[in-house]
Design an enzyme around this catalytic site. Sequence first.
Site, mmCIF file in Angstrom:
data_model
loop_
_atom_site.group_PDB
_atom_site.id
_atom_site.type_symbol
_atom_site.label_atom_id
_atom_site.label_comp_id
_atom_site.label_asym_id
_atom_site.label_seq_id
_atom_site.Cartn_x
_atom_site.Cartn_y
_atom_site.Cartn_z
ATOM 1 N N ASP A 111 -4.300 2.420 15.274
ATOM 2 C CA ASP A 111 -4.108 1.513 14.143
ATOM 3 C C ASP A 111 -5.446 1.102 13.527
ATOM 4 O OD1 ASP A 111 -2.413 -0.339 12.568
ATOM 5 O OD2 ASP A 111 -3.516 -1.904 13.649
ATOM 6 N N GLU A 158 -4.945 5.841 11.596
ATOM 7 C CA GLU A 158 -4.541 5.281 10.305
ATOM 8 C C GLU A 158 -5.794 4.762 9.600
ATOM 9 O OE1 GLU A 158 -2.791 1.372 8.207
ATOM 10 O OE2 GLU A 158 -3.751 1.378 10.154
ATOM 11 N N TYR A 169 4.448 12.501 -14.913
ATOM 12 C CA TYR A 169 3.525 12.924 -13.856
ATOM 13 C C TYR A 169 3.429 14.445 -13.843
ATOM 14 C CZ TYR A 169 1.272 13.387 -9.303
ATOM 15 O OH TYR A 169 0.391 13.699 -8.305
#
Length: 482
Positions: free
Chosen positions: A232, A262, A303
Amino acid sequence: MINGVMIQYFEWNLADDGKHWERLKNDAAHLKEIGVSAVWIPPAYKGTFSGDVGYGAYDLWDLGEFNQKGTVRTKYGTKEELIDAINELHKYGINVYLDAVLNHKGGADETERFLAIEVDPENRNEEISEPKEIEGWTKFTFPGRNKKYSEFEWNYTLFSGVDYDNLTGKTAIYKIAGENKGWAENVDSELGNYDYLMNADVDYSHPEVRNEIINWGKWVINELNLDGFRMDAVKHISEDFIKEFLIEVRKVYGEKFYSVGEYWKDDLDTLKTYLENIGYETDLFDVGLHFNFHKASVEKENYDLTTILDNSVMLMDPIKAVTFVDNHDSQKGSALESEIESWFIPHAYAIILLSEKGYPCLFYGDYYGVGDNKSPHGWVIDKLLYVRRNNAYGEQINYFDDPNIIAFYRKGRENEINTGCVAILSNNEDGEKAIEIGKDRIGQVWEEVTGSGFEDVVIDEEGNAAFRVEGQKIAVWIPKKQ
């Protein structure tokens, strides 16, 4: 080799019922059936209260075993139930990765008074006060555990910062003062220095702190029979420590012990530098690809789909890329909210599950649902998982030649004519793509498997076929079993 898939087996709004490990155990056979090869479980140790998702990590050594913070179990269940769930997953050959929250500690047992300097939250390198006495929640004695597994206790000298002064009731970012104190240098440079994230920020410049956490890492792997970690908030933690931590646990548990970090940033140069600095000891979540999905979902037909893979770890370093659509941080109501709009979720999963590159991670919320609401996408993800298991092999040829309709073709396993697939994605109108399948497939019948109702397609004498897609939908085509 069967295509592997990870699943993040939690979302932010799970019930605080202590039944989650039980649910996971009961789901093991089904996870195997749909092709899941690894489960990322939530932080499994005691948080600040029973409903803590786990990121307010209080006691890493309490896996739901001791009466602390008003509860024996964690939000997800007891240690015994967790071990049962992991054993069941292993029975089906599924690996287990624990979420390791090593940046900070929450829910201290006592306050302490010490000198600290308030810093500018937008530039943590800028001090905006003289050193002053504050009272912070920094004393961790873990009375409920009574020194079992570890005798280590924490005090303010082992932290670099806090965000609350109990004397004045003021919330701010306070850097703890003292000789050799300060923010870690090898962290992300956002906000000047992004060492501080939340709660009591762990100071990894202390050898005793490093030893304690490395010892915990080795212990928890052994205790739970883990196969990997999800690390994390790595952009807030000293790079040196992350590297040391992973090297040390692998000395005991082998080079195959898995890690994914992460690093919540979509700047590819930063991620490339990070991987180099830590000696490629971990994979990284492909945050850039997630942000492409988010932008595509919001901008719809405006997009340019030909840019969907730009700025992704998947393109830069596919071996290190863990691709995902959403997670607990990006889902609605979370701190980093950037949830993919519902219409585009099948598109994003088609890309991560059927592409040649990247290690895809399913999100519990997308597959099962959020809170009490069942996901509308479970059925289409099941179809894509089926194609991943059975068809999505071999070289990938991209047909990224139209801003509103893109496609890619997986050639399939060599000498296995019933493998291979074509995925087509539209963000505007109905359309079709002419795809060169190959002369070894002349006369082969292909079918669409996501419920479009299109008629089957026959590969022509040149080895080509036109494959259709509905507007703002996906179509996935595979050889029809004869």
